[in-house]
Write an enzyme that holds these catalytic residues in place. Structure first.
Site, PDB file in Angstrom:
ATOM      1  N   GLY A  25       1.080  -1.391  -0.015  1.00  0.00           N
ATOM      2  CA  GLY A  25       0.120  -0.086  -0.087  1.00  0.00           C
ATOM      3  C   GLY A  25       0.798   1.409  -0.133  1.00  0.00           C
ATOM      4  O   GLY A  25       0.858   2.146   0.855  1.00  0.00           O
ATOM      5  N   SER A  28       0.300   5.585  -2.345  1.00  0.00           N
ATOM      6  CA  SER A  28      -0.156   6.729  -1.604  1.00  0.00           C
ATOM      7  C   SER A  28      -0.335   6.869  -0.112  1.00  0.00           C
ATOM      8  O   SER A  28       0.243   5.802   0.661  1.00  0.00           O
ATOM      9  CB  SER A  28      -1.598   6.828  -2.111  1.00  0.00           C
ATOM     10  N   GLY A  29      -0.496   7.818   0.372  1.00  0.00           N
ATOM     11  CA  GLY A  29      -0.588   8.192   1.835  1.00  0.00           C
ATOM     12  C   GLY A  29       0.755   7.703   2.510  1.00  0.00           C
ATOM     13  O   GLY A  29       1.694   8.131   2.361  1.00  0.00           O
ATOM     14  N   GLY A  31       1.714   5.036   3.351  1.00  0.00           N
ATOM     15  CA  GLY A  31       2.836   4.025   3.013  1.00  0.00           C
ATOM     16  C   GLY A  31       3.695   4.391   1.867  1.00  0.00           C
ATOM     17  O   GLY A  31       5.016   4.238   1.914  1.00  0.00           O
ATOM     18  N   SER A 150      -5.280  -0.334  13.886  1.00  0.00           N
ATOM     19  CA  SER A 150      -6.091   0.978  14.449  1.00  0.00           C
ATOM     20  C   SER A 150      -6.506   0.895  15.622  1.00  0.00           C
ATOM     21  O   SER A 150      -6.928  -0.169  15.972  1.00  0.00           O
ATOM     22  CB  SER A 150      -7.189   1.359  13.115  1.00  0.00           C
ATOM     23  N   TYR A 175     -14.560  -3.033   9.368  1.00  0.00           N
ATOM     24  CA  TYR A 175     -13.229  -2.412   9.676  1.00  0.00           C
ATOM     25  C   TYR A 175     -12.835  -2.625  10.852  1.00  0.00           C
ATOM     26  O   TYR A 175     -11.568  -2.922  11.094  1.00  0.00           O
ATOM     27  CB  TYR A 175     -13.100  -0.979   9.298  1.00  0.00           C
TER      28      TYR A 175
END
Length: 305
Positions: A25, A28-29, A31, A150, A175
């Site tokens: 991942g 983007s972001g 990662g 998370s 999630y």
């Protein structure tokens, strides 16, 4: 000048030359920023994602920084793709020093994958479980496995009916369950590695609530736009802060030998009681192998009799 993730993690003096990292991942972001940070520290980096154009842009930046980098495409909802990703890593690298299990998502619509598993659970947990266990024999003796979880795991409980059905599907419920699984997997892996007298470490982390990560695009209604408006405010975690949390676990000398822990950004924190339940951790490990139709990994180092 913007402070880099490696500076925020306090690892600018760490030399990762001669090491290889896979960051899932990483198109983007957090990662992406973590991959670039590891490259600047000297690591060769395998960039993973589904967007080849975005992946090659990250690779170009890494090459400019002196890293030997390449992009590998894989859809984490596909067992075949994850197996192929692991095979590419084994074939094209001598060993892997850092595995950042960062890929994941939050999905509005409930559906089952070809494995008969709810999509969020499959992408967020089963895929990194399969990738990691596929690569165990290829990891360096002192390798670090880092899994992005998370704080959303709090309040979640294992629910195998929900994992194999999309009846009464809840985006946040799915999630949260997958993030609980991330922590349980990471701790169980650490315990099994320790039982096998293996010095590979495994830790999980909450990188922070990060509006700028692009994660909000999965959320319903006006929430994505509202999250964008929060980006940059002083009380909100930035993408660079989230990347720093990953880089800290991947590279910090202070964490050498630390394993089986859960971090809230760069601080050790106690996860939920459900995450720490050894029977539940063991059950997740064995059931995950059953879903994937593979032998139970590290079965000889089981944490239970």
């Amino acid at each position: 000048m913007t402070e880099t993730p490696e500076s925020r993690a306090g690892v600018t003096d760490v030399d990762l030359s001669g090491t290889t990292a896979l960051v899932t991942g990483s198109t983007s972001g957090i990662g992406r920023e973590a991959a670039l940070s590891l490259g600047r520290l000297g690591a060769d980096v395998l960039v993973h994602g589904r967007d080849e154009t975005a992946g090659n842009e990250v690779v170009d930046e890494l090459v400019d920084a002196g890293s030997d980098a390449r992009f590998v495409e894989a859809d984490f909802a596909s067992i075949e793709d994850v197996n192929a990703l692991a095979e590419t890593v084994r074939t094209e690298t001598s060993e892997l020093d850092v595995l950042l299990n960062n890929a994941g998502g939050l999905f509005r619509t409930g559906r089952l994958t070809d494995a008969g598993v709810e999509y969020t659970f499959h992408v967020n947990h089963l895929a990194p479980y399969l990738l990691t266990t596929n690569l165990l024999g290829h990891l360096a003796p002192d390798a670090r496995v880092v899994t992005t979880a998370s704080e959303a795991h709090r309040g979640a409980q294992p629910n195998w009916d929900a994992v194999t059905s999309v009846d009464d599907y809840s985006t946040f419920g799915a999630y949260s369950r997958s993030k609980l699984a991330n922590i349980q997997f990471s701790i169980e892996l650490a315990h099994r590695l320790d039982a096998a007298d293996d010095e590979i470490t495994s830790n999980a982390l909450h990188p922070g609530a990060i509006p700028g990560s692009g994660f909000a695009r999965f959320l319903p209604g006006p929430i994505p736009r509202a999250m964008q408006l929060l980006d940059g405010l002083p009380f909100v975690t930035s993408v660079d802060d989230g990347a720093a949390a990953l880089v800290n676990l991947a590279a910090s000398d202070r964490l050498e030998g630390v394993s089986g822990r859960y971090f809230d950004q760069q601080q050790i924190r106690t996860p939920s009681s459900a995450a720490l339940d050894p029977d539940s951790q063991h059950d997740l490990w064995t059931r995950s192998a059953e879903f994937l139709d593979i032998d139970v990994p590290l079965s000889e180092a089981s944490t239970q009799g």
